[in-house]
Structure formats: C-alpha cells, structure tokens
Design a protein around this motif. Structure first.
Motif, PDB file in Angstrom:
ATOM      1  N   VAL A 143       0.845  -1.153   0.058  1.00 17.98           N
ATOM      2  CA  VAL A 143      -0.035  -0.118   0.016  1.00 17.98           C
ATOM      3  C   VAL A 143       0.773   1.252  -0.129  1.00 17.98           C
ATOM      4  CG1 VAL A 143      -1.577   1.289   1.452  1.00 17.98           C
ATOM      5  CG2 VAL A 143      -2.144  -0.937   1.045  1.00 17.98           C
ATOM      6  N   GLY A 144       1.910   1.315   0.902  1.00 20.08           N
ATOM      7  CA  GLY A 144       2.966   2.220   0.926  1.00 20.08           C
ATOM      8  C   GLY A 144       3.558   2.637  -0.591  1.00 20.08           C
ATOM      9  N   VAL A 145       3.606   1.701  -1.318  1.00 19.57           N
ATOM     10  CA  VAL A 145       4.508   1.872  -2.521  1.00 19.57           C
ATOM     11  C   VAL A 145       3.488   2.401  -3.527  1.00 19.57           C
ATOM     12  CG1 VAL A 145       5.364   0.527  -4.274  1.00 19.57           C
ATOM     13  CG2 VAL A 145       6.235   0.003  -2.310  1.00 19.57           C
ATOM     14  N   ALA A 146       2.305   1.732  -3.382  1.00 18.56           N
ATOM     15  CA  ALA A 146       1.169   2.216  -4.405  1.00 18.56           C
ATOM     16  C   ALA A 146       0.687   3.613  -3.971  1.00 18.56           C
ATOM     17  CB  ALA A 146      -0.085   1.221  -4.368  1.00 18.56           C
ATOM     18  N   GLY A 147       1.092   4.262  -2.903  1.00 16.87           N
ATOM     19  CA  GLY A 147       0.736   5.611  -2.513  1.00 16.87           C
ATOM     20  C   GLY A 147      -0.904   5.669  -2.207  1.00 16.87           C
ATOM     21  N   LEU A 148      -1.476   4.762  -1.622  1.00 18.01           N
ATOM     22  CA  LEU A 148      -2.830   4.630  -1.396  1.00 18.01           C
ATOM     23  C   LEU A 148      -3.227   5.187   0.193  1.00 18.01           C
ATOM     24  CD1 LEU A 148      -3.901   1.408  -3.192  1.00 18.01           C
ATOM     25  CD2 LEU A 148      -4.005   3.425  -4.046  1.00 18.01           C
ATOM     26  N   ARG A 149      -4.348   5.409   0.412  1.00 16.98           N
ATOM     27  CA  ARG A 149      -4.628   5.626   1.621  1.00 16.98           C
ATOM     28  C   ARG A 149      -5.306   4.209   2.080  1.00 16.98           C
ATOM     29  NH1 ARG A 149      -4.944  10.559   3.902  1.00 16.98           N
ATOM     30  NH2 ARG A 149      -5.298  12.227   2.947  1.00 16.98           N
ATOM     31  N   CYS A 150      -4.671   3.836   3.334  1.00 19.25           N
ATOM     32  CA  CYS A 150      -5.153   2.351   3.713  1.00 19.25           C
ATOM     33  C   CYS A 150      -5.988   2.191   4.995  1.00 19.25           C
ATOM     34  CB  CYS A 150      -3.861   1.564   3.970  1.00 19.25           C
ATOM     35  SG  CYS A 150      -3.833  -0.089   4.451  1.00 19.25           S
ATOM     36  N   GLY A 151      -7.016   1.534   5.042  1.00 23.24           N
ATOM     37  CA  GLY A 151      -7.807   1.287   6.214  1.00 23.24           C
ATOM     38  C   GLY A 151      -7.654   0.032   6.682  1.00 23.24           C
ATOM     39  N   VAL A 152      -7.498  -0.107   7.942  1.00 24.66           N
ATOM     40  CA  VAL A 152      -7.393  -1.644   8.567  1.00 24.66           C
ATOM     41  C   VAL A 152      -8.306  -1.706   9.706  1.00 24.66           C
ATOM     42  CG1 VAL A 152      -5.631  -3.231   9.754  1.00 24.66           C
ATOM     43  CG2 VAL A 152      -4.934  -1.777   7.738  1.00 24.66           C
ATOM     44  N   LYS A 153      -9.087  -2.779   9.647  1.00 28.90           N
ATOM     45  CA  LYS A 153      -9.745  -2.997  10.698  1.00 28.90           C
ATOM     46  C   LYS A 153      -9.289  -4.264  11.322  1.00 28.90           C
ATOM     47  CE  LYS A 153     -14.405  -4.582  12.072  1.00 28.90           C
ATOM     48  NZ  LYS A 153     -15.730  -5.109  11.551  1.00 28.90           N
ATOM     49  N   LEU A 154      -8.603  -4.219  12.635  1.00 28.00           N
ATOM     50  CA  LEU A 154      -8.116  -5.497  13.204  1.00 28.00           C
ATOM     51  C   LEU A 154      -8.993  -6.041  14.248  1.00 28.00           C
ATOM     52  CD1 LEU A 154      -5.516  -7.155  13.686  1.00 28.00           C
ATOM     53  CD2 LEU A 154      -4.807  -5.409  15.480  1.00 28.00           C
ATOM     54  N   VAL A 155      -9.324  -7.489  13.908  1.00 24.88           N
ATOM     55  CA  VAL A 155     -10.286  -8.269  14.760  1.00 24.88           C
ATOM     56  C   VAL A 155      -9.402  -9.266  15.360  1.00 24.88           C
ATOM     57  CG1 VAL A 155     -12.249  -7.181  13.692  1.00 24.88           C
ATOM     58  CG2 VAL A 155     -11.245  -9.627  12.889  1.00 24.88           C
ATOM     59  N   ARG A 156     -10.154 -10.164  16.271  1.00 27.58           N
ATOM     60  CA  ARG A 156      -9.624 -11.393  16.589  1.00 27.58           C
ATOM     61  C   ARG A 156     -10.066 -12.514  15.664  1.00 27.58           C
ATOM     62  NH1 ARG A 156     -10.693 -16.002  19.541  1.00 27.58           N
ATOM     63  NH2 ARG A 156     -13.071 -15.520  19.304  1.00 27.58           N
ATOM     64  N   GLY A 157     -11.145 -12.493  15.441  1.00 27.91           N
ATOM     65  CA  GLY A 157     -11.660 -13.426  14.309  1.00 27.91           C
ATOM     66  C   GLY A 157     -12.753 -14.240  15.152  1.00 27.91           C
ATOM     67  N   ALA A 158     -13.955 -14.657  14.220  1.00 27.80           N
ATOM     68  CA  ALA A 158     -14.994 -14.927  14.928  1.00 27.80           C
ATOM     69  C   ALA A 158     -15.495 -16.579  14.028  1.00 27.80           C
ATOM     70  CB  ALA A 158     -16.097 -14.017  14.453  1.00 27.80           C
ATOM     71  N   TYR A 159     -14.630 -17.261  13.427  1.00 31.73           N
ATOM     72  CA  TYR A 159     -14.923 -18.506  12.826  1.00 31.73           C
ATOM     73  C   TYR A 159     -13.976 -19.464  13.529  1.00 31.73           C
ATOM     74  CZ  TYR A 159     -17.119 -15.378   9.177  1.00 31.73           C
ATOM     75  OH  TYR A 159     -17.971 -14.519   8.777  1.00 31.73           O
ATOM     76  N   LEU A 160     -13.494 -19.538  14.537  1.00 33.02           N
ATOM     77  CA  LEU A 160     -12.686 -20.510  15.222  1.00 33.02           C
ATOM     78  C   LEU A 160     -13.126 -21.849  14.971  1.00 33.02           C
ATOM     79  CD1 LEU A 160      -9.858 -20.647  16.527  1.00 33.02           C
ATOM     80  CD2 LEU A 160     -11.344 -20.582  18.685  1.00 33.02           C
ATOM     81  N   GLU A 161     -14.294 -22.177  15.668  1.00 33.15           N
ATOM     82  CA  GLU A 161     -14.716 -23.373  15.380  1.00 33.15           C
ATOM     83  C   GLU A 161     -15.083 -23.898  13.877  1.00 33.15           C
ATOM     84  OE1 GLU A 161     -18.119 -24.566  18.060  1.00 33.15           O
ATOM     85  OE2 GLU A 161     -17.337 -23.640  19.911  1.00 33.15           O
ATOM     86  N   GLN A 162     -15.541 -23.073  13.167  1.00 35.76           N
ATOM     87  CA  GLN A 162     -15.708 -23.624  11.818  1.00 35.76           C
ATOM     88  C   GLN A 162     -14.407 -23.849  11.038  1.00 35.76           C
ATOM     89  OE1 GLN A 162     -18.623 -20.284  10.906  1.00 35.76           O
ATOM     90  NE2 GLN A 162     -19.427 -21.723   9.366  1.00 35.76           N
ATOM     91  N   GLU A 163     -13.443 -22.915  11.240  1.00 37.47           N
ATOM     92  CA  GLU A 163     -12.119 -22.974  10.836  1.00 37.47           C
ATOM     93  C   GLU A 163     -11.321 -24.484  11.306  1.00 37.47           C
ATOM     94  OE1 GLU A 163     -10.598 -21.439   8.572  1.00 37.47           O
ATOM     95  OE2 GLU A 163     -11.218 -19.465   8.643  1.00 37.47           O
ATOM     96  N   GLN A 164     -11.379 -24.635  12.543  1.00 36.03           N
ATOM     97  CA  GLN A 164     -10.775 -25.993  13.098  1.00 36.03           C
ATOM     98  C   GLN A 164     -11.600 -27.112  12.408  1.00 36.03           C
ATOM     99  OE1 GLN A 164     -10.503 -25.047  17.345  1.00 36.03           O
ATOM    100  NE2 GLN A 164      -8.637 -23.985  17.020  1.00 36.03           N
ATOM    101  N   GLY A 165     -13.026 -27.000  12.381  1.00 37.24           N
ATOM    102  CA  GLY A 165     -13.991 -28.313  11.947  1.00 37.24           C
ATOM    103  C   GLY A 165     -13.504 -28.457  10.458  1.00 37.24           C
TER     104      GLY A 165
END
Length: 440
Positions: free
Chosen positions: A279-301
């Motif tokens: 993103v820095g190289v491209a010169g874009l504004r960057c929006g980041v939403k940081l979450v823990r994550g909500a699909y834990l059981e589905q991912e592991q299953g």
C-alpha cells in the motif's frame, strides 16, 4: 477532536481515567433504566447452555413454540433490541442520536452472506445489492464520518470466491493484481482463462455490484469496511478489496474502503506486514480493521474434515498474543512520517483496547478509532466515548427475521463471546446496585 485529547501515553490523566472507568464499569451510568434491565435479561439468556450450544436451533424451537408474531415481539424487546436496528430511516436516526449523545457512532452492518436460497441465482445477489445501497443511504444520514460493513459474499458467489482463492495460492495466481481487478471494477469484462464463461460472467456482475456500492458510498461520504470471512475465501476477498482500494483510496480525507484482518490466523502478521508495504508503494490511503476473528470452530472443524492443520492458532492465549503483535505492527506503521494508514481496533477485550490507547501518543490524531458490537462491551465503549475517542458500534441492519439468524451464526462461531458476557453481567449488576443503593 483536539490534539490534546490524544495525549494518552502511559500514565497520562486521560488514560488513567479511562482505565478506572473500564475497571469499575462507571460509564454504564449513561445507560437508561430499560437498557440496563434489558442488558441483564439478554446476557442471562446468552448464558443459557442450550442457546450457547446451538443458537439457531434454540431460535427455531422458540419460534415454533411462540408463533411468529409473539416471537418477533419478544425478540424486539430482548435480543434484537439489544443488538440490531430496523431499516426505517426513523429507527436508524433514533439509534444514531442516542449513540452520538454518548460519544459513540453507528456502523451499520448488512447481515447477508453465502449463496442464498436454491434457485435464486443472480436475482438474490441483485436483491442484496439493493439492500447494500439502502444501507449506504441510511449510514450517510447517521452523522459525521459515517461507516458501514459489507461482506463480499453478499454480492458475489462464495463458491467463485473459493475458486479464486485457490488460484491465487498458486504461483501463476499472482497475475490477478490490483490494477487488473480495478480495471474489471471499472467495466472491463473478465476473461480469465481458468474460469468458465458462466463464472467470468458472474464475476463481472459481482464486481459491478461491488463498484456500484463503493461509488455510492464515496459519493455520500460513507466508509466501507469489507469484512473478512473464512480463511479459504479471504485471499479472493482481499484481492477484490485491493481493487476497490486502488480505485477509491487515492483521494479524500480518509480511506473509503477498508480491509479486515483476523489475528487468530497464523499467517496474518506476515500478510499484514506485506500488505502495508504494498500500500505504501502504491501511494494509497489504507484502512485496516483489526479483529480477533469469529470463525474459530468452523475453521478448526473444516481443517479436521480435510485432515490438514488448522489455519488458526491453537489457543485463545496464542490468538491474543498475535493480536497484540499485529497491533504493535500497525501502531509502528502509523507513527512513520507521512503515514496514510487509518486503524480500527475492534475488540471487546479491555487489555487490547488499553494497549492501543497507550500507543496513541505516538501516532497522528484521528488515525485510530475503536469498534465493538452494539449491545456488547458497553462499559468499554462508553468509557472510550467519554474520553473523546472515536468509537463505532457495529449494528446489524434489518428485521428480526434477517438479523437474528445472522446473530445466531455469529454466536455459534464465537461462543467465547457469549461466555465472556459474565464480566458484563457483573458490571451491569454493580450499576444496578449503585442506582438502588446510592448511599452505599
């Protein structure tokens, strides 16, 4: 928000004030009596073993037992009233006014994902596009710096996203770059040789829907936070979001399109670092939403069913450590001269929120905001809002028939959030006792 409001380094009076408010739950004094009592009722329901075990089955059984009208009425004053809002402009306005009076902001979330009913095909995705455009319009009237959440799989087939992700994982998959996606978003017909004619046609329609929503949002000044989903879909979602960012994040006071990163995935830290560099190289504004994550059981299953290692960390402690590392990485990127990064710290965890606060003295004012689900983490949201920090409350938009199944899926995917409601119940009870015994 003034520069001084962000002087929140270690030991600052503002940080100490927020810490005390969070620890003692004193900010809950802002809740009305009905909100306080409803919160106690809802978290008592959320602690019920059957609701925790299978929320969707619990809700189906309750609907059969009560009938649709009584079921809807009871949900309106309990679960739905706590977590969601209707699609009428009056309902959204009332919610927005209540939140903003407390220093909070609504972030409307379209609770639609997946493939839709059998046989619906493009008609279902087109209907979702209409709902997304309605969400843009409602968000635009909710006050300054409005925001909304969107799932790509509301507008584009989940199956196609999985096929795109598999291709992107191969060395030759890199040919699908942001410029190429941006061109397709701009109207160029997809002609990917590894997709069938029908898949190329659907991809083109899906991209036109995404672009239509993004254009409407930019025109109305609404930030679009694109949700992450299951890890086997995320490479495609990130690639398509990159294309939207390429088209829309070059101008304006803030990034219009944001991507979401899930800290509970093992490779997030490395991928996030690479993304920030690109993103820095491209010169874009960057929006980041940081979450823990909500699909834990589905991912592991899913990993168990396929006989392969899970893409997630094994324990909650490892996920929390990953979240902290990603947060430090993002705060360091924000502190660099000329940074065009904006960050949303999405957490109900007090420790992570306070860690972000301690880093704010080193980053540009206004570049960090916080996010929590509507109806959860109120002691944290209200304390941050009272300290003049920007806090968005994620609010599913729609009637109970639409939003409650969505909330049930989120609850099933993240049972830990329901179990963690014990802390909120304790603070709500403490606030109730303070009101009933003000002399104590």
């Amino acid at each position: 928000m003034g520069q001084g409001d962000w002087e929140s380094g270690e030991g600052s009076p503002l940080l100490v004030q927020v810490q005390v408010q969070v620890r003692e739950g004193r900010a809950l004094a802002a809740l009305g009596w009905w909100e306080l009592l409803r919160g106690l009722l809802v978290f008592a329901l959320c602690s019920h073993p059957r609701l925790q075990r299978d929320p969707e089955a619990f809700l189906r059984a309750s609907r059969r037992l009560l009938g649709p009208h009584l079921w809807r009425a009871l949900l309106s004053v309990s679960l739905w009233g706590q977590f969601a809002v209707g699609r009428s402009p009056a309902a959204v306005q009332e919610l927005a006014q209540r939140l903003r009076a407390r220093g909070l902001r609504p972030m409307l979330a379209l609770p639609i994902e997946g493939e839709g009913p059998d046989g619906e095909g493009e008609a279902w995705f087109e209907q979702n596009c209409g709902a997304a455009l309605q969400c843009v319009g409602l968000a635009a009237t909710s006050g300054p710096e409005p925001a909304m959440q969107l799932k790509v799989t509301a507008l584009l087939s989940q199956r196609l996203c999985e096929k795109l992700s598999l291709r992107l994982a191969k060395p030759e998959g890199a040919v699908l770059n942001p410029e190429e996606v941006a061109a397709m978003l701009g109207g160029q017909e997809p002609e990917l040789t590894w997709l069938s004619p029908a898949e190329n046609e659907h991809l083109g329609r899906g991209l036109r829907r995404l672009e239509q929503v993004a254009q409407a949002a930019v025109a109305r000044g609404v930030q679009v936070l694109v949700d992450a989903e299951m890890s086997h879909l995320n490479p495609a979602l990130t690639c398509l979001t990159w294309g939207l960012m390429w088209r829309h994040n070059r101008a304006g006071p803030r990034p219009w399109v944001w991507n979401t990163w899930q800290a509970y995935l093992r490779d997030t830290e490395a991928r996030l670092g690479a993304h920030l560099g690109q993103v820095g190289v491209a010169g874009l504004r960057c929006g980041v939403k940081l979450v823990r994550g909500a699909y834990l059981e589905q991912e592991q299953g899913r990993a168990r069913a396929r006989g392969c290692p899970a893409p997630t960390w094994d324990t909650a402690e490892q996920s929390a450590a990953s979240y902290e590392r990603c947060l430090r990485l993002l705060l360091a990127a924000l502190a660099r001269p000329g940074s065009r990064l904006s960050l949303m710290v999405a957490t109900h965890n007090e420790a992570s929120a306070l860690a972000a606060l301690r880093g704010l003295s080193r980053v540009p004012p206004g570049s960090v905001c916080f996010g929590q689900l509507q109806g959860m983490g109120e002691h944290l949201s209200l304390a941050l809002g009272a300290g003049a920090f920007p806090v968005y409350k994620s609010v599913p938009l729609g009637p109970p028939e639409v939003t409650i199944p969505y909330l049930a899926r989120r609850a099933a995917e993240n049972r830990g959030a329901l179990g963690g409601a014990r802390r909120e119940r304790e603070l709500l009870w403490a606030e109730l006792r303070r009101r009933l015994r003000p002399w104590a």
